[in-house]
Design an enzyme around this catalytic site. Structure first.
Site, PDB file in Angstrom:
ATOM      1  N   PHE A  22       1.480   1.706  -0.823  1.00  0.00           N
ATOM      2  CA  PHE A  22       0.312   2.275  -0.155  1.00  0.00           C
ATOM      3  C   PHE A  22      -0.766   1.199  -0.076  1.00  0.00           C
ATOM      4  O   PHE A  22      -1.009   0.492  -1.047  1.00  0.00           O
ATOM      5  CB  PHE A  22      -0.188   3.506  -0.915  1.00  0.00           C
ATOM      6  CG  PHE A  22      -1.049   4.403  -0.084  1.00  0.00           C
ATOM      7  CD1 PHE A  22      -0.489   5.268   0.839  1.00  0.00           C
ATOM      8  CD2 PHE A  22      -2.421   4.373  -0.210  1.00  0.00           C
ATOM      9  CE1 PHE A  22      -1.279   6.098   1.624  1.00  0.00           C
ATOM     10  CE2 PHE A  22      -3.226   5.196   0.559  1.00  0.00           C
ATOM     11  CZ  PHE A  22      -2.652   6.063   1.483  1.00  0.00           C
ATOM     12  N   LEU A  78       0.264  -3.585  -9.859  1.00  0.00           N
ATOM     13  CA  LEU A  78      -0.613  -3.929  -8.741  1.00  0.00           C
ATOM     14  C   LEU A  78      -0.703  -2.774  -7.749  1.00  0.00           C
ATOM     15  O   LEU A  78       0.305  -2.142  -7.433  1.00  0.00           O
ATOM     16  CB  LEU A  78      -0.079  -5.166  -8.006  1.00  0.00           C
ATOM     17  CG  LEU A  78       0.072  -6.445  -8.824  1.00  0.00           C
ATOM     18  CD1 LEU A  78       0.740  -7.530  -7.985  1.00  0.00           C
ATOM     19  CD2 LEU A  78      -1.265  -6.920  -9.354  1.00  0.00           C
ATOM     20  N   GLY A  79      -1.898  -2.535  -7.263  1.00  0.00           N
ATOM     21  CA  GLY A  79      -2.096  -1.485  -6.274  1.00  0.00           C
ATOM     22  C   GLY A  79      -3.501  -1.548  -5.719  1.00  0.00           C
ATOM     23  O   GLY A  79      -4.326  -2.357  -6.154  1.00  0.00           O
ATOM     24  N   ILE A  81      -6.408   1.387  -4.498  1.00  0.00           N
ATOM     25  CA  ILE A  81      -6.837   2.765  -4.258  1.00  0.00           C
ATOM     26  C   ILE A  81      -8.230   2.683  -3.640  1.00  0.00           C
ATOM     27  O   ILE A  81      -9.156   2.150  -4.254  1.00  0.00           O
ATOM     28  CB  ILE A  81      -6.869   3.571  -5.575  1.00  0.00           C
ATOM     29  CG1 ILE A  81      -5.522   3.483  -6.300  1.00  0.00           C
ATOM     30  CG2 ILE A  81      -7.235   5.032  -5.288  1.00  0.00           C
ATOM     31  CD1 ILE A  81      -5.550   4.018  -7.724  1.00  0.00           C
ATOM     32  N   HIS A  88      -9.343  13.041  -4.041  1.00  0.00           N
ATOM     33  CA  HIS A  88      -8.028  12.461  -4.323  1.00  0.00           C
ATOM     34  C   HIS A  88      -8.148  11.102  -5.007  1.00  0.00           C
ATOM     35  O   HIS A  88      -7.409  10.788  -5.943  1.00  0.00           O
ATOM     36  CB  HIS A  88      -7.238  12.348  -3.010  1.00  0.00           C
ATOM     37  CG  HIS A  88      -5.848  11.875  -3.183  1.00  0.00           C
ATOM     38  ND1 HIS A  88      -5.452  10.609  -2.838  1.00  0.00           N
ATOM     39  CD2 HIS A  88      -4.753  12.501  -3.675  1.00  0.00           C
ATOM     40  CE1 HIS A  88      -4.170  10.472  -3.102  1.00  0.00           C
ATOM     41  NE2 HIS A  88      -3.720  11.606  -3.612  1.00  0.00           N
ATOM     42  N   PHE A 113      -3.335  -3.687 -15.945  1.00  0.00           N
ATOM     43  CA  PHE A 113      -3.905  -2.889 -14.861  1.00  0.00           C
ATOM     44  C   PHE A 113      -4.459  -3.820 -13.793  1.00  0.00           C
ATOM     45  O   PHE A 113      -5.555  -4.359 -13.933  1.00  0.00           O
ATOM     46  CB  PHE A 113      -5.010  -1.981 -15.424  1.00  0.00           C
ATOM     47  CG  PHE A 113      -5.595  -1.035 -14.420  1.00  0.00           C
ATOM     48  CD1 PHE A 113      -4.956   0.149 -14.113  1.00  0.00           C
ATOM     49  CD2 PHE A 113      -6.796  -1.321 -13.786  1.00  0.00           C
ATOM     50  CE1 PHE A 113      -5.499   1.041 -13.190  1.00  0.00           C
ATOM     51  CE2 PHE A 113      -7.353  -0.440 -12.863  1.00  0.00           C
ATOM     52  CZ  PHE A 113      -6.694   0.743 -12.565  1.00  0.00           C
TER      53      PHE A 113
END
Length: 172
Positions: A22, A78-79, A81, A88, A113
């Site tokens: 995402f 890894l991401g 947001i 959400h 993180f």
């Protein structure tokens, strides 16, 4: 006073990466920064396991599976947001962070993180190295430092005069 500080000098570290698909444009930048930084520290990325998950919420499960394998000294998560118009963001950000922390504490392994939590796409792009620093690079540095620090403390724990080595506990 005896201080313990992790050093950035590990070239044989076994690191795995879990990354969210995402916001993939951003997470690919984080991955690229991580891979560059690993190579900079002499850690080969040729056979480095990179597990792609649908979103940040799924990261802790795969991080735990990787950690339980015993094949890694650290896992980097890894991401990206990005806040939207619904709550959400708050749920995903807080639960992803809590899940990653829980894996690290349960397995006793550095689980880093490296998930961006930003208000805008522009902020995420900046933090993924488009304009300035790359949080993927920072996640690698954190992993290497924590591997070294946990190694130092495990040597201390195995010292013949430590309470752990003598099967005694300081906390009663």
């Amino acid at each position: 006073m005896k201080e313990y500080k992790g050093k950035l000098n590990i070239s044989k570290a076994r690191i795995g990466i879990v990354i969210s698909r995402f916001n993939e444009t951003i997470t690919k930048n984080l991955l690229e920064g991580s891979l560059d930084e690993l190579e900079r520290y002499g850690i080969s990325t040729q056979n480095l396991p990179v597990a792609w998950v649908p979103g940040a919420f799924e990261i802790p499960l795969i991080a735990k599976q990787m950690a339980l394998s015993g094949e890694f000294d650290a896992i980097i998560c890894l991401g990206a947001i990005i806040r939207g118009t619904t709550p959400h963001f708050d749920y995903v950000a807080s639960q992803s962070a809590a899940g990653i922390l829980n894996v690290s504490l349960e397995i006793n392994l550095p689980v880093v993180f490296g998930i961006l939590t930003t208000d805008t796409v522009e902020q995420a792009m900046e933090r993924s190295g488009v304009k300035m620093g790359n949080k993927g690079r920072e996640a690698v540095q954190t992993a290497i430092e924590m591997i070294d620090l946990t190694d130092q403390l495990s040597l201390l724990r195995n010292h013949p005069h430590s309470s752990t080595a003598n099967n005694t506990s300081v906390c009663k």
